[in-house]
Motif scaffolding. Structure first.
Motif, PDB file in Angstrom:
ATOM      1  N   HIS A 181      97.742  41.964  43.702  1.00  0.00           N
ATOM      2  CA  HIS A 181      98.572  43.145  43.911  1.00  0.00           C
ATOM      3  C   HIS A 181      99.377  43.461  42.666  1.00  0.00           C
ATOM      4  N   LEU A 182      99.789  44.717  42.584  1.00  0.00           N
ATOM      5  CA  LEU A 182     100.629  45.186  41.492  1.00  0.00           C
ATOM      6  C   LEU A 182     101.802  45.933  42.093  1.00  0.00           C
ATOM      7  N   LEU A 183     103.018  45.561  41.697  1.00  0.00           N
ATOM      8  CA  LEU A 183     104.232  46.195  42.199  1.00  0.00           C
ATOM      9  C   LEU A 183     104.834  47.054  41.091  1.00  0.00           C
ATOM     10  N   LEU A 184     105.149  48.308  41.420  1.00  0.00           N
ATOM     11  CA  LEU A 184     105.763  49.226  40.467  1.00  0.00           C
ATOM     12  C   LEU A 184     107.161  49.593  40.942  1.00  0.00           C
ATOM     13  N   THR A 208     105.204  36.894  44.330  1.00  0.00           N
ATOM     14  CA  THR A 208     104.081  36.083  44.775  1.00  0.00           C
ATOM     15  C   THR A 208     103.421  36.815  45.936  1.00  0.00           C
ATOM     16  N   ALA A 209     102.427  36.187  46.548  1.00  0.00           N
ATOM     17  CA  ALA A 209     101.727  36.840  47.652  1.00  0.00           C
ATOM     18  C   ALA A 209     102.650  37.130  48.828  1.00  0.00           C
ATOM     19  N   ASP A 210     103.662  36.303  49.030  1.00  0.00           N
ATOM     20  CA  ASP A 210     104.504  36.420  50.226  1.00  0.00           C
ATOM     21  C   ASP A 210     105.962  36.745  49.950  1.00  0.00           C
ATOM     22  N   TYR A 211     106.386  36.638  48.689  1.00  0.00           N
ATOM     23  CA  TYR A 211     107.805  36.807  48.399  1.00  0.00           C
ATOM     24  C   TYR A 211     108.008  37.649  47.149  1.00  0.00           C
ATOM     25  N   LEU A 212     109.163  38.306  47.124  1.00  0.00           N
ATOM     26  CA  LEU A 212     109.650  38.983  45.935  1.00  0.00           C
ATOM     27  C   LEU A 212     111.003  38.379  45.597  1.00  0.00           C
ATOM     28  N   TYR A 213     111.131  37.880  44.370  1.00  0.00           N
ATOM     29  CA  TYR A 213     112.373  37.257  43.922  1.00  0.00           C
ATOM     30  C   TYR A 213     113.082  38.247  43.010  1.00  0.00           C
ATOM     31  N   LEU A 214     114.270  38.684  43.424  1.00  0.00           N
ATOM     32  CA  LEU A 214     115.056  39.646  42.666  1.00  0.00           C
ATOM     33  C   LEU A 214     116.378  39.013  42.245  1.00  0.00           C
ATOM     34  N   THR A 215     116.953  39.526  41.181  1.00  0.00           N
ATOM     35  CA  THR A 215     118.251  39.052  40.731  1.00  0.00           C
ATOM     36  C   THR A 215     119.234  40.201  40.703  1.00  0.00           C
ATOM     37  N   GLY A 216     120.488  39.874  40.855  1.00  0.00           N
ATOM     38  CA  GLY A 216     121.524  40.896  40.837  1.00  0.00           C
ATOM     39  C   GLY A 216     122.887  40.243  40.753  1.00  0.00           C
ATOM     40  N   ARG A 217     123.914  41.032  40.995  1.00  0.00           N
ATOM     41  CA  ARG A 217     125.291  40.530  41.034  1.00  0.00           C
ATOM     42  C   ARG A 217     125.949  40.996  42.321  1.00  0.00           C
ATOM     43  N   ASP A 218     126.742  40.113  42.923  1.00  0.00           N
ATOM     44  CA  ASP A 218     127.397  40.466  44.168  1.00  0.00           C
ATOM     45  C   ASP A 218     128.662  41.278  43.897  1.00  0.00           C
ATOM     46  N   GLU A 219     129.425  41.564  44.950  1.00  0.00           N
ATOM     47  CA  GLU A 219     130.598  42.423  44.819  1.00  0.00           C
ATOM     48  C   GLU A 219     131.680  41.803  43.943  1.00  0.00           C
ATOM     49  N   LEU A 220     131.601  40.493  43.714  1.00  0.00           N
ATOM     50  CA  LEU A 220     132.560  39.812  42.826  1.00  0.00           C
ATOM     51  C   LEU A 220     132.001  39.630  41.421  1.00  0.00           C
ATOM     52  N   GLY A 221     130.801  40.136  41.181  1.00  0.00           N
ATOM     53  CA  GLY A 221     130.190  40.037  39.861  1.00  0.00           C
ATOM     54  C   GLY A 221     129.417  38.759  39.616  1.00  0.00           C
ATOM     55  N   ALA A 222     129.233  37.942  40.641  1.00  0.00           N
ATOM     56  CA  ALA A 222     128.528  36.671  40.465  1.00  0.00           C
ATOM     57  C   ALA A 222     127.019  36.898  40.504  1.00  0.00           C
ATOM     58  N   PRO A 223     126.264  36.355  39.540  1.00  0.00           N
ATOM     59  CA  PRO A 223     124.804  36.501  39.561  1.00  0.00           C
ATOM     60  C   PRO A 223     124.188  35.745  40.743  1.00  0.00           C
ATOM     61  N   TYR A 224     123.094  36.275  41.258  1.00  0.00           N
ATOM     62  CA  TYR A 224     122.390  35.609  42.351  1.00  0.00           C
ATOM     63  C   TYR A 224     120.893  35.868  42.260  1.00  0.00           C
ATOM     64  N   VAL A 225     120.140  35.029  42.961  1.00  0.00           N
ATOM     65  CA  VAL A 225     118.702  35.220  43.166  1.00  0.00           C
ATOM     66  C   VAL A 225     118.490  35.472  44.644  1.00  0.00           C
TER      67      VAL A 225
END
Length: 341
Positions: free
Chosen positions: A267-270, A315-332
């Motif tokens: 698969h290809l995700l855009l 992956t075939a079953d998961y998408l792993y994204l990163t961002g920051r929460d409302e306090l600015g802390a990075p997360y996966v």
């Protein structure tokens, strides 16, 4: 898509392994283990499939197994862990147990984060060499894939992807608000997927330079709004006080494609920005034959820029994204693909 795991905390008394400084790269292996490269700490933190911290790989330093500016991590088919260190200009390869196996110099200076390397099914590694055919940083950029064999003892220089950039008449670099930019990704089979962000048109090319597939999807790009113009207008002054005249040169529409992510399962995700959809919330899914499967709406928005979406892995079953929460802390965030609804 449903979020079933989140790693990252802003709490001082929270798990120390989840107190990330800056997430530069994230990967998952066949067993579901998650590898998070923290650019601030210069170490890779490994979590099992349940999110339990296991161990760390590497640390800041210049010795074997240490990093000064590690920017990417990838996991090979045998579980070996590849780390690209732009600071030391080298690749470090670790075993599945985290033990350093080998180190190899990287004779490439510079790194464009929208073009990421990858470990292929045969255990070889592909990186991108950025050069300028005109002999200077100017109108043409050439991204040449370099393939290293599994033992890193030999390499192949392969046909480049070339792009042209619109430059200011003075030759200085303009502020490219909403301007087009190149995108590319390599899947485990060694196929190169690339696009120009202005058009919803994707190409597949072999590493040897043959174009093997082209597909498009009818879609409407988002228009540059008055609010966008006001936002750019507030950034027209440089630190030396000279004014940048950029507002009148803005395009009418924004780029439409912001990221190409193969999931290495066919698969290809855009990541796309479409009129009528919340920015940073839409992912279109295709088979690697070009067949359109449908549109995913993310449970939260991710940031989009000319460098693509934030560090992401599929992956075939998961998408792993990163961002920051409302306090600015990075997360996966691990998002599970829900099928059959």
């Amino acid at each position: 898509m449903e979020e079933d795991l989140r790693l990252g905390t802003a709490l001082a008394d929270g798990p120390a392994a989840e107190q990330f400084g800056e997430i530069a790269s994230v990967r998952a292996d066949r067993e579901g283990r998650i590898y998070v490269l923290d650019a601030q700490a210069q170490e890779i933190r490994v979590f099992d499939a349940t999110g339990t911290y296991s161990h760390s790989i590497g640390r800041r330093g210049e010795g074997p197994g240490e990093f000064t500016y590690a920017s990417e991590v990838d996991v090979g088919p045998a579980g070996d862990i590849w780390v690209l260190d732009d600071g030391m200009l080298r690749y470090s390869v670790f075993g599945a147990d985290g033990a350093l196996q080998r180190v190899h110099p990287r004779a490439i200076i510079g790194h464009y984060s929208a073009f990421r390397g990858a470990v292929l099914e045969d255990g070889s590694y592909v990186d991108w060499d950025l050069t300028f055919p005109d002999g200077r940083f100017g109108s043409r950029s050439s991204f040449r894939p370099i393939r290293f064999q599994p033992g890193l003892e030999s390499q192949d220089s392969l046909p480049p992807l070339e792009y042209r950039w619109e430059m200011l008449p003075s030759g200085r670099m303009p502020l490219r608000y909403f301007n087009p930019f190149p995108l590319a990704a390599i899947d485990r089979k060694g196929s190169v997927w690339f696009a120009d962000s202005r058009r919803y048109q994707v190409f597949r090319r072999s590493l040897e330079g043959d174009t093997t597939l082209v597909f498009t999807l009818p879609a409407e790009a988002r228009r540059v709004s008055p609010e966008d113009r006001d936002s750019v207008g507030n950034q027209r002054f440089r630190t030396d006080g000279r004014r940048r005249e950029v507002v009148g040169a803005l395009r009418e529409k924004k780029p439409i494609v912001y990221g190409i992510v193969p999931d290495n399962a066919g698969h290809l995700l855009l990541f796309v920005d479409l009129e009528g959809e919340p920015t940073g919330s839409v992912v279109d899914v295709f088979e690697d034959t070009g067949s359109y499967l449908g549109r995913l709406h993310l449970p939260f928005r991710v940031g989009l820029s000319s460098r693509g979406p934030p560090p992401v892995h599929a992956t075939a079953d998961y998408l792993y994204l990163t961002g920051r929460d409302e306090l600015g802390a990075p997360y996966v965030s691990r998002l599970r693909v829900v099928r059959g609804l």
